[in-house]
Design an enzyme around this catalytic site. Structure first.
Site, PDB file in Angstrom:
ATOM      1  N   SER A   1       0.813  -1.213   0.000  1.00 46.32           N
ATOM      2  CA  SER A   1       0.000   0.000   0.000  1.00 46.32           C
ATOM      3  C   SER A   1       0.852   1.270   0.000  1.00 46.32           C
ATOM      4  O   SER A   1       1.599   1.520  -0.938  1.00 46.32           O
ATOM      5  CB  SER A   1      -0.957  -0.046   1.192  1.00 46.32           C
ATOM      6  OG  SER A   1      -1.907   0.969   1.141  1.00 46.32           O
TER       7      SER A   1
ATOM      8  N   ASP B   1      -2.609   6.103  -3.469  1.00 52.09           N
ATOM      9  CA  ASP B   1      -1.462   5.480  -2.805  1.00 52.09           C
ATOM     10  C   ASP B   1      -0.926   4.353  -3.684  1.00 52.09           C
ATOM     11  O   ASP B   1      -1.343   4.196  -4.833  1.00 52.09           O
ATOM     12  CB  ASP B   1      -1.840   4.995  -1.404  1.00 52.09           C
ATOM     13  CG  ASP B   1      -2.891   3.897  -1.432  1.00 52.09           C
ATOM     14  OD1 ASP B   1      -3.623   3.789  -2.431  1.00 52.09           O
ATOM     15  OD2 ASP B   1      -2.982   3.133  -0.446  1.00 52.09           O
TER      16      ASP B   1
ATOM     17  N   ASP C   1      -1.222   1.126  -4.014  1.00 49.95           N
ATOM     18  CA  ASP C   1      -2.092   0.137  -4.650  1.00 49.95           C
ATOM     19  C   ASP C   1      -3.446   0.716  -5.037  1.00 49.95           C
ATOM     20  O   ASP C   1      -4.351  -0.021  -5.446  1.00 49.95           O
ATOM     21  CB  ASP C   1      -2.272  -1.091  -3.763  1.00 49.95           C
ATOM     22  CG  ASP C   1      -2.984  -0.784  -2.452  1.00 49.95           C
ATOM     23  OD1 ASP C   1      -2.946   0.380  -2.010  1.00 49.95           O
ATOM     24  OD2 ASP C   1      -3.559  -1.712  -1.860  1.00 49.95           O
TER      25      ASP C   1
ATOM     26  N   ASP D   1      -6.012   1.952  -3.449  1.00 45.68           N
ATOM     27  CA  ASP D   1      -7.275   1.777  -2.738  1.00 45.68           C
ATOM     28  C   ASP D   1      -7.601   3.008  -1.899  1.00 45.68           C
ATOM     29  O   ASP D   1      -8.628   3.058  -1.234  1.00 45.68           O
ATOM     30  CB  ASP D   1      -7.292   0.502  -1.891  1.00 45.68           C
ATOM     31  CG  ASP D   1      -6.241   0.472  -0.789  1.00 45.68           C
ATOM     32  OD1 ASP D   1      -5.396   1.389  -0.731  1.00 45.68           O
ATOM     33  OD2 ASP D   1      -6.249  -0.490   0.004  1.00 45.68           O
TER      34      ASP D   1
END
Length: 461
Positions: free
Chosen positions: A106, A253, A255, A257
């Site tokens: 992340s 960010d 990834d 999400d």
């Protein structure tokens, strides 16, 4: 939280806390477990597991070792390649996979990585299955009436295969485009892709909807993900929006999400403000089912005051979009999220989705014919100071009597003019100390009071 898996998967520094051997064993277990569940239900077809990854150098290593474990256990592994966490959740759900795996840490630095597990409904994996994986990682798991220190290998034609599944990622992009209710023609939009998963997805979505799209931090090299970029380093996007005269900016960010916004004046619109803007938009249109926006304990006092003024109800959960989603599912809520930018629109997705969030914020701007700053002008956020303290043992540090006494002293002195929240990080060896009060100076004073006690106690351990 378990021994290996926290609130957002198994995360750690690549080949230190999280190794290639861990990934191989997770693949071995998942490939066998889901195949065995099928066999016990009279279905002899192999387990189907879909995998995505972010742009970290180590993501390739974990992808290959996971796949090695999966196919050795008889599962078929479908590769989305570099993609976002929400796309894995979408594909797992829509294409009826047994489960999904996302390789990402992340917002963490490039040298960290993680393995996030997603069930066949596109939701974060249940604790029961994660407990089984952890038991297997520790050497023995009891399942189906037997104990296994090693699960069986597949042989001959039962060995699994690997399938290139970039088409799944492309259909996810098409799905996002299909959610665009308005043309973005003529709107100058800046996107900060954090040199991560969204680098080759976000721009294509905004371009397809007619925006004048400008992108920064979309040149990943394996070691620059989140490096002074993206939602955790949003100052770069703030500067870009102002200097280049953008109408709005969105930062993701690693990834994708998460999403944070920057208005046309360069001001940050965080997850709380996003919940306010879209929650109010839903309320005005009679779409806010249960009249409840789901927040976490980290949401700001000011958000709740604004909701009270609008007649909007709210719930508070533990920190983590996993807990937000669980509450939403149990209570039929349509929107929830975190201050950090994990926003869940349950009608459209089963996890936080940064690109979807940015599209929804664009929808409000277009529908209301207002700038982002105008949409947030009635929201007055209390000053907040958050400090992360690195500790040896999170539970021990937080339970220390002197630390608890310091926290209680601050709470008593603040009374109803603010609040203090001290909690453990779900992903790192950190204690997070947060204070909200009427001024920044008051916040800083009280945070320092508690942080100093934690640091002094750490020296004695």
């Amino acid at each position: 939280m378990g021994k290996y898996f926290g609130t957002d998967g198994f995360r750690g520094e690549a080949n230190r806390n999280l190794t290639a051997d861990h990934a191989y064993k997770i693949g071995r277990f998942l490939g066998w477990y889901y195949g065995e569940l099928k066999r016990q239900n009279g279905d002899d077809t192999p387990a189907r597991i879909v995998i995505g990854k972010d742009t970290r150098r180590s993501s390739y290593m974990f992808e290959y070792t996971l796949v090695g474990g999966l196919v050795a256990s008889g599962a078929d592994a479908y590769l989305l390649h570099v993609t976002t966490t929400p796309s894995v959740a979408y594909v797992a759900r829509v294409d009826e996979f047994d489960c999904g795996i996302m390789i990402s840490a992340s917002h963490n630095p490039y040298y960290d990585n993680g393995i996030k597990l997603i069930n066949g409904n596109g939701e974060k994996m249940d604790e029961g299955t994660i407990s089984l994986i952890e038991a297997y990682l520790d050497g023995e798991v009891e399942l189906f009436g037997e104990k296994y220190s090693e699960v069986p290998y597949a042989h001959k034609e039962k060995i699994g295969r690997t399938v290139d599944y970039v088409s799944g990622r492309n259909r996810y992009v098409g799905y996002l485009i299909s959610l665009g209710m308005y043309s973005f023609k003529g709107v100058k939009v800046a996107l900060d892709c954090a040199n991560g998963s969204s680098w080759n997805i976000a721009k294509s979505v905004f371009d397809a909807l007619g925006a004048k799209t400008y992108v920064i931090n979309a040149d990943p090299n394996g070691t620059n993900i989140n490096n002074n970029a993206g939602s955790t380093h949003i100052e770069g996007l703030q500067k870009y929006v102002v200097e280049e005269g953008m109408d709005v900016g969105f930062a993701y960010d690693g990834d994708a999400d998460r999403c944070l916004c920057v208005d046309e004046k360069g001001q940050v619109v965080d997850g709380d403000a996003i919940l306010y803007v879209y929650g109010r938009y839903m309320k005005e249109r009679g779409k806010l089912v249960t009249n409840t926006v789901v927040t976490t304990v980290m949401s700001n006092f000011g958000l709740y005051k604004a909701f009270d003024e609008q007649g909007i109800g709210y719930a508070k959960t533990a920190v983590g979009d996993k807990y937000v989603y669980e509450y939403m599912q149990k209570n039929g809520c349509r929107i929830g999220g975190e201050q950090s930018g994990h926003i869940i629109f349950s009608k459209y997705a089963s996890t936080g989705d940064g690109i979807l969030t940015s599209l929804k914020m664009m929808e409000v701007m277009m529908a209301r014919k207002k700038t982002m700053s105008q949409l947030t002008e009635d929201l007055h956020i209390y000053p907040q100071v958050l400090v992360n303290v690195r500790v040896q043992d999170k539970a021990v540090a937080q339970a220390d009597p002197d630390v608890q006494a310091a926290v209680q002293k601050v709470a008593d002195e603040l009374g109803d003019t603010g609040r203090i929240l001290v909690r453990e990080s779900g992903t790192e060896p950190l204690i997070r100390v947060m204070v909200e009060a009427e001024t920044h100076d008051i916040c800083q004073k009280y945070v320092d009071d508690v942080v100093n006690v934690i640091n002094e106690k750490e020296k004695t351990r």
